[in-house]
Design an enzyme around this catalytic site. Structure first.
Site, PDB file in Angstrom:
ATOM      1  N   ARG A  19       1.009  -1.227   0.028  1.00  0.00           N
ATOM      2  CA  ARG A  19      -0.079  -0.137  -0.037  1.00  0.00           C
ATOM      3  C   ARG A  19       0.837   1.347   0.063  1.00  0.00           C
ATOM      4  O   ARG A  19       0.692   2.322  -0.753  1.00  0.00           O
ATOM      5  CB  ARG A  19      -0.907  -0.078   1.102  1.00  0.00           C
ATOM      6  CG  ARG A  19      -2.161  -0.974   1.174  1.00  0.00           C
ATOM      7  CD  ARG A  19      -2.717  -0.812   2.413  1.00  0.00           C
ATOM      8  NE  ARG A  19      -2.039  -1.452   3.299  1.00  0.00           N
ATOM      9  CZ  ARG A  19      -2.193  -2.598   3.956  1.00  0.00           C
ATOM     10  NH1 ARG A  19      -3.072  -3.578   3.523  1.00  0.00           N
ATOM     11  NH2 ARG A  19      -1.419  -3.301   4.875  1.00  0.00           N
ATOM     12  N   GLY A  59      10.915   3.856   6.576  1.00  0.00           N
ATOM     13  CA  GLY A  59       9.730   3.940   7.146  1.00  0.00           C
ATOM     14  C   GLY A  59       9.140   2.975   7.974  1.00  0.00           C
ATOM     15  O   GLY A  59       7.918   2.946   8.477  1.00  0.00           O
ATOM     16  N   PHE A 114       6.460   9.752   9.060  1.00  0.00           N
ATOM     17  CA  PHE A 114       6.839  10.786   8.168  1.00  0.00           C
ATOM     18  C   PHE A 114       5.553  11.896   7.916  1.00  0.00           C
ATOM     19  O   PHE A 114       5.742  12.771   7.155  1.00  0.00           O
ATOM     20  CB  PHE A 114       7.353  10.212   6.587  1.00  0.00           C
ATOM     21  CG  PHE A 114       8.642   9.609   6.742  1.00  0.00           C
ATOM     22  CD1 PHE A 114       9.954  10.332   6.597  1.00  0.00           C
ATOM     23  CD2 PHE A 114       9.049   8.293   7.091  1.00  0.00           C
ATOM     24  CE1 PHE A 114      11.033   9.911   6.770  1.00  0.00           C
ATOM     25  CE2 PHE A 114      10.230   7.709   7.039  1.00  0.00           C
ATOM     26  CZ  PHE A 114      11.246   8.458   6.935  1.00  0.00           C
ATOM     27  N   HIS A 157      -5.536   1.913  13.707  1.00  0.00           N
ATOM     28  CA  HIS A 157      -4.953   1.657  12.656  1.00  0.00           C
ATOM     29  C   HIS A 157      -6.055   0.797  11.777  1.00  0.00           C
ATOM     30  O   HIS A 157      -6.746   0.029  12.380  1.00  0.00           O
ATOM     31  CB  HIS A 157      -3.565   1.216  12.624  1.00  0.00           C
ATOM     32  CG  HIS A 157      -2.589   2.287  12.589  1.00  0.00           C
ATOM     33  ND1 HIS A 157      -2.306   2.727  13.850  1.00  0.00           N
ATOM     34  CD2 HIS A 157      -1.823   3.087  11.707  1.00  0.00           C
ATOM     35  CE1 HIS A 157      -1.067   3.748  13.686  1.00  0.00           C
ATOM     36  NE2 HIS A 157      -0.936   3.919  12.513  1.00  0.00           N
ATOM     37  N   LYS A 207      -2.818  -3.752   9.323  1.00  0.00           N
ATOM     38  CA  LYS A 207      -1.506  -3.577  10.179  1.00  0.00           C
ATOM     39  C   LYS A 207      -1.198  -4.601  11.144  1.00  0.00           C
ATOM     40  O   LYS A 207      -1.835  -5.110  11.818  1.00  0.00           O
ATOM     41  CB  LYS A 207      -1.654  -1.850  11.272  1.00  0.00           C
ATOM     42  CG  LYS A 207      -0.388  -1.796  11.536  1.00  0.00           C
ATOM     43  CD  LYS A 207      -0.437  -0.241  12.124  1.00  0.00           C
ATOM     44  CE  LYS A 207       0.750   0.142  12.716  1.00  0.00           C
ATOM     45  NZ  LYS A 207       1.991   0.313  11.768  1.00  0.00           N
TER      46      LYS A 207
HETATM   47  P1  NAD Z   1       1.852  -3.809   3.132  1.00  0.00           P
HETATM   48  O1  NAD Z   1       1.658  -5.036   3.978  1.00  0.00           O
HETATM   49  O2  NAD Z   1       0.875  -3.011   2.194  1.00  0.00           O
HETATM   50  O3  NAD Z   1       3.114  -3.519   2.357  1.00  0.00           O
HETATM   51  C1  NAD Z   1       4.334  -4.222   2.553  1.00  0.00           C
HETATM   52  C2  NAD Z   1       5.161  -4.857   1.435  1.00  0.00           C
HETATM   53  O4  NAD Z   1       6.421  -5.585   1.770  1.00  0.00           O
HETATM   54  C3  NAD Z   1       4.193  -5.883   0.696  1.00  0.00           C
HETATM   55  O5  NAD Z   1       4.473  -5.522  -0.518  1.00  0.00           O
HETATM   56  C4  NAD Z   1       5.266  -7.295   1.040  1.00  0.00           C
HETATM   57  O6  NAD Z   1       5.238  -8.192   0.042  1.00  0.00           O
HETATM   58  C5  NAD Z   1       6.515  -6.495   1.012  1.00  0.00           C
HETATM   59  N1  NAD Z   1       7.439  -7.500   1.854  1.00  0.00           N
HETATM   60  C6  NAD Z   1       7.118  -8.238   2.976  1.00  0.00           C
HETATM   61  N2  NAD Z   1       8.097  -9.113   3.340  1.00  0.00           N
HETATM   62  C7  NAD Z   1       9.134  -8.897   2.293  1.00  0.00           C
HETATM   63  C8  NAD Z   1      10.192  -9.471   2.321  1.00  0.00           C
HETATM   64  N3  NAD Z   1      10.723 -10.049   3.096  1.00  0.00           N
HETATM   65  N4  NAD Z   1      11.225  -8.795   1.093  1.00  0.00           N
HETATM   66  C9  NAD Z   1      10.620  -7.560   0.354  1.00  0.00           C
HETATM   67  N5  NAD Z   1       9.511  -7.319   0.347  1.00  0.00           N
HETATM   68  C10 NAD Z   1       8.867  -7.822   1.445  1.00  0.00           C
HETATM   69  O7  NAD Z   1       2.162  -2.609   4.302  1.00  0.00           O
HETATM   70  P2  NAD Z   1       2.176  -1.090   4.091  1.00  0.00           P
HETATM   71  O8  NAD Z   1       0.545  -0.489   4.633  1.00  0.00           O
HETATM   72  O9  NAD Z   1       2.407  -0.610   2.587  1.00  0.00           O
HETATM   73  O10 NAD Z   1       2.988  -0.555   5.174  1.00  0.00           O
HETATM   74  C11 NAD Z   1       4.436  -0.788   4.946  1.00  0.00           C
HETATM   75  C12 NAD Z   1       5.204  -0.599   6.025  1.00  0.00           C
HETATM   76  O11 NAD Z   1       5.217   1.018   6.419  1.00  0.00           O
HETATM   77  C13 NAD Z   1       4.798  -1.115   7.636  1.00  0.00           C
HETATM   78  O12 NAD Z   1       5.749  -1.527   8.336  1.00  0.00           O
HETATM   79  C14 NAD Z   1       3.946   0.134   8.179  1.00  0.00           C
HETATM   80  O13 NAD Z   1       3.732  -0.061   9.442  1.00  0.00           O
HETATM   81  C15 NAD Z   1       4.925   1.333   7.427  1.00  0.00           C
HETATM   82  N6  NAD Z   1       4.286   2.785   7.585  1.00  0.00           N
HETATM   83  C16 NAD Z   1       5.251   3.634   7.857  1.00  0.00           C
HETATM   84  C17 NAD Z   1       4.798   5.191   7.900  1.00  0.00           C
HETATM   85  C18 NAD Z   1       5.670   5.924   8.287  1.00  0.00           C
HETATM   86  O14 NAD Z   1       5.367   7.282   8.173  1.00  0.00           O
HETATM   87  N7  NAD Z   1       6.989   5.728   8.843  1.00  0.00           N
HETATM   88  C19 NAD Z   1       3.401   5.051   7.468  1.00  0.00           C
HETATM   89  C20 NAD Z   1       2.766   4.279   6.901  1.00  0.00           C
HETATM   90  C21 NAD Z   1       2.984   2.932   7.027  1.00  0.00           C
END
Ligand code: NAD
Length: 216
Positions: free
Chosen positions: A11, A69, A96, A125, A129
């Site tokens: 996402r 992130g 962020f 959330h 999540k």
């Molecule tokens: P998501 O589950 O939609 O996407 C995660 C992606 O990582 C997926 O495409 C998955 O296939 C991939 N992935 C998982 N294991 C993997 C591996 N071993 N190697 C390569 N790719 C791998 O999750 P999301 O909603 O997109 O969130 C992603 C991350 O970002 C989460 O940790 C979330 O908490 C974090 N996040 C951080 C912020 C911020 O501002 N820091 C904001 C939103 C989300």
């Protein structure tokens, strides 16, 4: 800027592509493997902790700055992020969004005035999540300087709500941040990447990225 993206199929991966539309995506990494058409000048990681070894390996392989992130990282993984910062610019944040960073700064400044009040944090959330409490709740808890109880709700499609409550016998004060869309995190990551490509090696917080922008 040529950039690489870990978690490209997720996402946040989709949000990052939109926010970075003016830049060239030359490297992607996800569970189905990698694509590689050029050498990234910055690597962006919004994935899961399982991807972390590949992220560090890619940042070292391309010798490029990293914006990370991903939440739910272990203490050892966070320590490794800091070690990478000895060689290249690394911006790490559990959130962020500009508003959360400002809330963190406010808490650091004013939490001591609430030393004899109760303090608790609640976060909501979306139901996909994986980690709880959220990285942001941890970040806000650290900013209060107290080990305050933290409550997590996982419901519907909520991008991220956080409230810090202070209460005494006669008053309740609550400070709330609500992300209206995931795009705010991607726009913050873009600011961080633009900062990182010209920054000296080091470990930077998003607060430092924003403060640098204010000084310019
Ligand atoms: P998501 O589950 O939609 O996407 C995660 C992606 O990582 C997926 O495409 C998955 O296939 C991939 N992935 C998982 N294991 C993997 C591996 N071993 N190697 C390569 N790719 C791998 O999750 P999301 O909603 O997109 O969130 C992603 C991350 O970002 C989460 O940790 C979330 O908490 C974090 N996040 C951080 C912020 C911020 O501002 N820091 C904001 C939103 C989300």
């Amino acid at each position: 800027m040529r950039y690489g993206l870990v978690g490209a199929a997720g996402r946040m991966g989709g949000e990052i592509r939109k926010a970075f539309a003016a830049h060239d995506l030359v490297f992607t990494l996800d569970v189905d493997g990698e694509t590689h058409t050029g050498t990234p000048q910055a690597l962006v990681d919004f994935s899961l902790p399982a991807a972390f070894p590949s992220t560090i390996a890619a940042a070292r392989r391309f010798a490029c700055p990293l914006v990370i992130g991903t939440t739910g990282l272990s203490a050892e993984q966070l320590a490794e992020v800091r070690i990478l910062g000895e060689q290249t610019a690394v911006v790490q944040s559990f959130n962020f969004a500009t508003g959360v960073t400002l809330l963190k700064m406010m808490l650091r400044e004013f939490a001591p005035f609430f030393a004899d009040w109760d303090a608790e944090i609640s976060e909501t959330h979306h139901n996909k999540k994986k980690d709880a409490p959220s990285g942001t709740a941890i970040l806000l808890r650290e900013a209060t300087g107290r080990d305050c109880p933290t409550h997590s709700l996982r419901m519907g499609g909520v991008p991220g709500d956080h409230t810090v409550f202070f209460a005494n016998e006669g008053e309740v004060l609550s400070l709330t941040h609500r992300a209206l869309s995931r795009s705010v995190f991607a726009l913050g990551a873009l600011k961080a990447a633009e900062f990182a490509v010209s920054a000296a090696p080091g470990f930077y917080t998003f607060e430092e990225v924003l403060s640098c922008g204010l000084k310019r």
